[in-house]
Enzyme design. Sequence first.
Site, PDB file in Angstrom:
ATOM      1  N   LYS A 115       0.835  -1.210   0.000  1.00 15.51           N
ATOM      2  CA  LYS A 115       0.000   0.000   0.000  1.00 15.51           C
ATOM      3  C   LYS A 115       0.867   1.256   0.000  1.00 15.51           C
ATOM      4  O   LYS A 115       0.558   2.240  -0.669  1.00 15.51           O
ATOM      5  CB  LYS A 115      -0.909   0.010   1.222  1.00 15.51           C
ATOM      6  CG  LYS A 115      -1.996  -1.035   1.143  1.00 15.51           C
ATOM      7  CD  LYS A 115      -2.965  -0.808   2.291  1.00 15.51           C
ATOM      8  CE  LYS A 115      -3.916  -1.829   2.354  1.00 15.51           C
ATOM      9  NZ  LYS A 115      -4.557  -2.803   2.476  1.00 15.51           N
ATOM     10  N   GLU A 199      -3.971   6.898   8.382  1.00 12.09           N
ATOM     11  CA  GLU A 199      -4.788   7.733   7.492  1.00 12.09           C
ATOM     12  C   GLU A 199      -5.912   8.346   8.307  1.00 12.09           C
ATOM     13  O   GLU A 199      -6.342   7.761   9.305  1.00 12.09           O
ATOM     14  CB  GLU A 199      -5.431   6.861   6.391  1.00 12.09           C
ATOM     15  CG  GLU A 199      -4.522   6.510   5.253  1.00 12.09           C
ATOM     16  CD  GLU A 199      -5.219   5.651   4.193  1.00 12.09           C
ATOM     17  OE1 GLU A 199      -6.390   5.270   4.377  1.00 12.09           O
ATOM     18  OE2 GLU A 199      -4.561   5.360   3.190  1.00 12.09           O
ATOM     19  N   HIS A 234     -15.686  -7.422   5.165  1.00 15.07           N
ATOM     20  CA  HIS A 234     -14.852  -7.237   3.977  1.00 15.07           C
ATOM     21  C   HIS A 234     -15.129  -8.258   2.876  1.00 15.07           C
ATOM     22  O   HIS A 234     -14.342  -8.415   1.955  1.00 15.07           O
ATOM     23  CB  HIS A 234     -13.366  -7.205   4.349  1.00 15.07           C
ATOM     24  CG  HIS A 234     -13.068  -6.112   5.334  1.00 15.07           C
ATOM     25  ND1 HIS A 234     -13.131  -4.787   4.996  1.00 15.07           N
ATOM     26  CD2 HIS A 234     -12.773  -6.153   6.652  1.00 15.07           C
ATOM     27  CE1 HIS A 234     -12.870  -4.055   6.071  1.00 15.07           C
ATOM     28  NE2 HIS A 234     -12.650  -4.851   7.087  1.00 15.07           N
ATOM     29  N   ARG A 291      -5.502  -8.047 -10.485  1.00 12.04           N
ATOM     30  CA  ARG A 291      -6.088  -9.307 -10.967  1.00 12.04           C
ATOM     31  C   ARG A 291      -7.445  -9.020 -11.582  1.00 12.04           C
ATOM     32  O   ARG A 291      -7.964  -7.909 -11.478  1.00 12.04           O
ATOM     33  CB  ARG A 291      -6.288 -10.260  -9.782  1.00 12.04           C
ATOM     34  CG  ARG A 291      -7.218  -9.633  -8.741  1.00 12.04           C
ATOM     35  CD  ARG A 291      -7.730 -10.594  -7.710  1.00 12.04           C
ATOM     36  NE  ARG A 291      -8.810 -10.001  -6.924  1.00 12.04           N
ATOM     37  CZ  ARG A 291      -8.658  -9.188  -5.892  1.00 12.04           C
ATOM     38  NH1 ARG A 291      -7.462  -8.848  -5.482  1.00 12.04           N
ATOM     39  NH2 ARG A 291      -9.708  -8.696  -5.263  1.00 12.04           N
TER      40      ARG A 291
HETATM   41  C1  MV4 Z   1     -10.534   2.983   4.986  1.00  7.85           C
HETATM   42  C2  MV4 Z   1     -11.771   3.234   5.626  1.00  7.85           C
HETATM   43  C3  MV4 Z   1     -11.947   4.475   6.192  1.00  7.85           C
HETATM   44  N1  MV4 Z   1     -10.972   5.400   6.148  1.00  7.85           N
HETATM   45  N2  MV4 Z   1      -9.593   3.937   4.971  1.00  7.85           N
HETATM   46  C4  MV4 Z   1     -11.250  -1.658   4.181  1.00  7.85           C
HETATM   47  C5  MV4 Z   1     -10.554  -2.580   3.240  1.00  7.85           C
HETATM   48  C6  MV4 Z   1      -9.459  -1.804   2.607  1.00  7.85           C
HETATM   49  N3  MV4 Z   1      -9.378  -2.068   1.212  1.00  7.85           N
HETATM   50  C7  MV4 Z   1      -9.753  -0.389   2.905  1.00  7.85           C
HETATM   51  N4  MV4 Z   1     -10.800  -0.348   3.877  1.00  7.85           N
HETATM   52  C8  MV4 Z   1     -11.176   0.809   4.456  1.00  7.85           C
HETATM   53  N5  MV4 Z   1     -10.259   1.821   4.422  1.00  7.85           N
HETATM   54  C9  MV4 Z   1      -9.820   5.118   5.541  1.00  7.85           C
HETATM   55  N6  MV4 Z   1      -8.851   6.041   5.525  1.00  7.85           N
HETATM   56  C10 MV4 Z   1     -12.731   2.239   5.640  1.00  7.85           C
HETATM   57  C11 MV4 Z   1     -12.433   1.005   5.061  1.00  7.85           C
HETATM   58  C12 MV4 Z   1     -13.496   0.047   5.124  1.00  7.85           C
HETATM   59  C13 MV4 Z   1     -14.147  -0.380   3.979  1.00  7.85           C
HETATM   60  C14 MV4 Z   1     -13.765   0.043   2.723  1.00  7.85           C
HETATM   61  C15 MV4 Z   1     -14.412  -0.387   1.589  1.00  7.85           C
HETATM   62  C16 MV4 Z   1     -15.492  -1.247   1.721  1.00  7.85           C
HETATM   63  C17 MV4 Z   1     -15.885  -1.689   2.945  1.00  7.85           C
HETATM   64  C18 MV4 Z   1     -15.225  -1.282   4.087  1.00  7.85           C
HETATM   65  C19 MV4 Z   1     -15.642  -1.740   5.321  1.00  7.85           C
HETATM   66  C20 MV4 Z   1     -14.985  -1.318   6.437  1.00  7.85           C
HETATM   67  C21 MV4 Z   1     -13.910  -0.429   6.352  1.00  7.85           C
END
Ligand code: MV4
Length: 495
Positions: A115, A199, A234, A291
Amino acid sequence: MKKILIANRGEIALRVMRTAKEMGIKTVAVFSEADRKALHVRYADEAVCIGPAASSQSYLKMDTIIDVAKKLKVDGIHPGYGFLSENAEFAQKVKDAGMIFIGPTADAMRVMGSKLGAKHAVEKFNVPMVPGTKDAISDINEAKKVAIKIGYPVLIKASAGGGGKGMRVVDDEKDFEEQIKLAQNEARSAFGDDAVFIEKYVAAPRHIEFQILGDNHGNIVHLFERECSIQRRHQKLVEEAPSSCLTPEVRQKMGEAAVNVAKACNYTGAGTVEFLVDEKLNYYFLEMNTRLQVEHPVTEQILGLDLVKEQIRIARGEKLGYSQSDLQIRGHAIELRVCAEDPSNNFLPDIGKLKTYKIPQGYGVRVDDSFEAGMEIPIHYDPMIAKLITFGKDRNEAIQKMIRAISDYHITGIETTLSFGTFAMQHEAFVSGNFDTKFIDKYFKPEALAHSANYTEIAAIAASTVFSAKRNKRVTDTKIQNTEGANWKKNRKSF
Ligand code: MV4
């Protein structure tokens, strides 16, 4: 390319083989001892058993798979999703063995696999990112200053993490140091890399991702977006294309940003650029998935493009053959993941035999699966049985078709997420497009399920009756009649 090996199982192995067949390419399946009778084994031109049921002893065995490919004189290897699909080492080994990896280069996979690496790569490309630290945290006091500057709550993420693993929300400075230490330890043992960063925590964001294609001649396009906000732990449950919330302006800007992300790592093949979107439609680049994704069919349906065919064409060195301005969204598609999980029992995995298995049919309905009645759901792998995809001229039509298709889908012997699909399709928040990643937490209660199942039956009756009674005049598609049971009952009586 005359022959390819599919280093995967289940619906995606079948899906890749179907396209290969259409392109006149022979297919080789690999399978574990648990998958001896699986459909991907039967469908392939050749099939080789590569080990016991556990993935670590079969589908993840890089050298075994490459040996099989060499022995059978395969030209290319398609990794599907999951398993080895994002493993840069595997991509490199395939190439070193003189075959084509149907996917991006090992270098692009390596950059985007981290990341922090991804953030650094896109830095100079004008891509919005969530405010936070740019590098792995080494000095707690420096990090604390950043946290105060961006404001609590902050989110700690592992650079090597994925699928939400290793994320921690910190609400208050007093917990910061302890949480960082815990996150570092967790990341070290889970990923062998203790790099963590922080973040600004975006509460209740939407998850919107852009599909990218890049060829080996420097051409990169995006294929618009998919929204995957309906998730649980997730795990995505419902995906759609296009998103119900983007304006044409924001869509265009995000598309340009996504292409820039791909440019930043000289991306080739199919990939996905993930963004968080807040309620004001601010968008932030999160990461890139290198992917083909589970939810790729919704993009295929709205563009009329076969993404596996594009992947193979690109891998053969062909040019894309279209530019961004040739690409247009046509219609709307929704995908429901049909998983062997019980929505009325916390989505706990359900095991057993598919006693009845009958899939829905008809215009605008697609089922990507790999099961037949009588088959056992193997416990060793992902519980996804099928993907149910519907597409229509607009979002309402796709929703109506999904409700109908779910009611035509007959599965007995195990519990599935089909009933959750009906719940989601009929929920006011989903129908109006006013939802986010907290949809299930906010609205879903198991008690709602039996209720919505009844509505499904009524919906099917109501829709067909309205259709014929009004001599083919559509009266149902202006508003999805889903919110109030009372209305449904009224409608039904009047027919
Ligand atoms: C975040 C967020 C809130 N703020 N980043 C979860 C998986 C990963 N790919 C990134 N994720 C998140 N990052 C910041 N700065 C909330 C999530 C997140 C989330 C993101 C997309 C879809 C579902 C989610 C469920 C919980 C938290």
